[in-house]
Design an enzyme around this catalytic site. Structure first.
Site, PDB file in Angstrom:
ATOM      1  CB  CYS A 117      -7.967  -7.218  -3.491  1.00  0.00           C
ATOM      2  SG  CYS A 117      -6.405  -6.568  -4.127  1.00  0.00           S
ATOM      3  CB  CYS A 133      -4.988  -9.126  -3.265  1.00  0.00           C
ATOM      4  SG  CYS A 133      -4.917  -7.509  -2.493  1.00  0.00           S
TER       5      CYS A 133
END
Length: 124
Positions: free
Chosen positions: A33, A30
């Site tokens: 992230c 991600c």
């Protein structure tokens, strides 16, 4: 304080044994992230009295499903075993610091009263 890696085996214990816990649900693949990770880690160093936990949603799919994580990163906060915040998306450093400060200021007696009011509304 370094962030704590949390699994389904130690999640409940982490929430029960710490006054304030922030949980970052994330995954290695991600992009947001990866951008949020250093912000989260840096903020954790500012608050030694707050537990900063991370849940790898790929490795902990059961835990992610339990909390109905649909988008990552998702940040949750617990104070005195009560979830007081849950929001998907990356937070800038200033917003994360401000969030932690607001959580620390929460009057949990008032929060519990509001939860009880809402519970009673749904029962009627």
């Amino acid at each position: 304080m370094a962030t704590l890696q949390v699994t389904k085996d130690n999640f409940v214990e982490t929430i029960e044994n710490n006054d304030i816990v922030l949980v970052d649900f994330w995954a290695e693949w991600c992009g947001p992230c990866k951008a949020f990770g250093p912000i989260y880690e840096e903020t954790s160093n500012k608050f030694s009295d707050v537990t900063f936990a991370k849940v790898d949603t790929e490795a902990q799919q059961e835990l992610a499903a339990t909390f109905q994580i649909r988008s990552i990163p998702t940040l949750m906060a617990f104070k005195e075993k009560v979830m007081v915040f849950s929001q998907p998306g990356l937070l800038p450093a200033e917003a994360l610091t401000e969030l932690v400060e607001k959580i620390k200021e929460l009057d949990m007696d008032e929060v519990r009263k509001e939860i009880e009011k809402e519970r009673q509304k749904t029962q009627n």
